[in-house]
Design an enzyme around this catalytic site. Sequence first.
Site, PDB file in Angstrom:
ATOM      1  CG  HIS A   1     -35.732  -8.099  17.431  1.00  0.00           C
ATOM      2  ND1 HIS A   1     -34.484  -8.454  17.890  1.00  0.00           N
ATOM      3  CD2 HIS A   1     -36.334  -9.242  17.056  1.00  0.00           C
ATOM      4  CE1 HIS A   1     -34.351  -9.763  17.823  1.00  0.00           C
ATOM      5  NE2 HIS A   1     -35.458 -10.256  17.314  1.00  0.00           N
ATOM      6  CG  HIS A   2     -33.804  -5.544  11.958  1.00  0.00           C
ATOM      7  ND1 HIS A   2     -34.840  -5.086  11.194  1.00  0.00           N
ATOM      8  CD2 HIS A   2     -33.171  -4.450  12.420  1.00  0.00           C
ATOM      9  CE1 HIS A   2     -34.820  -3.765  11.184  1.00  0.00           C
ATOM     10  NE2 HIS A   2     -33.823  -3.368  11.934  1.00  0.00           N
TER      11      HIS A   2
END
Length: 67
Positions: free
Chosen positions: A3-4
């Site tokens: 997840h960014h």
Amino acid sequence: SAHHPLGTCRMGSDPENSVVDRFGAVWGTENLHVVDGSVIPGPIEVNPQITIMSNALRIARHIGSTI
């Protein structure tokens, strides 16, 4: 999967719908710039590492040219 988190300090041309301008300057605040992944308006499909580093370098060069 990874997840960014992106977009929490959205970059844009209007302070009504963004936190920083195109050079990472926080609207309405002097000498405060955001140069991390949070300025990218939203998620992108690939790992954003190069995009974040390139944008940070672009903003740093702009800040350096205004000093």
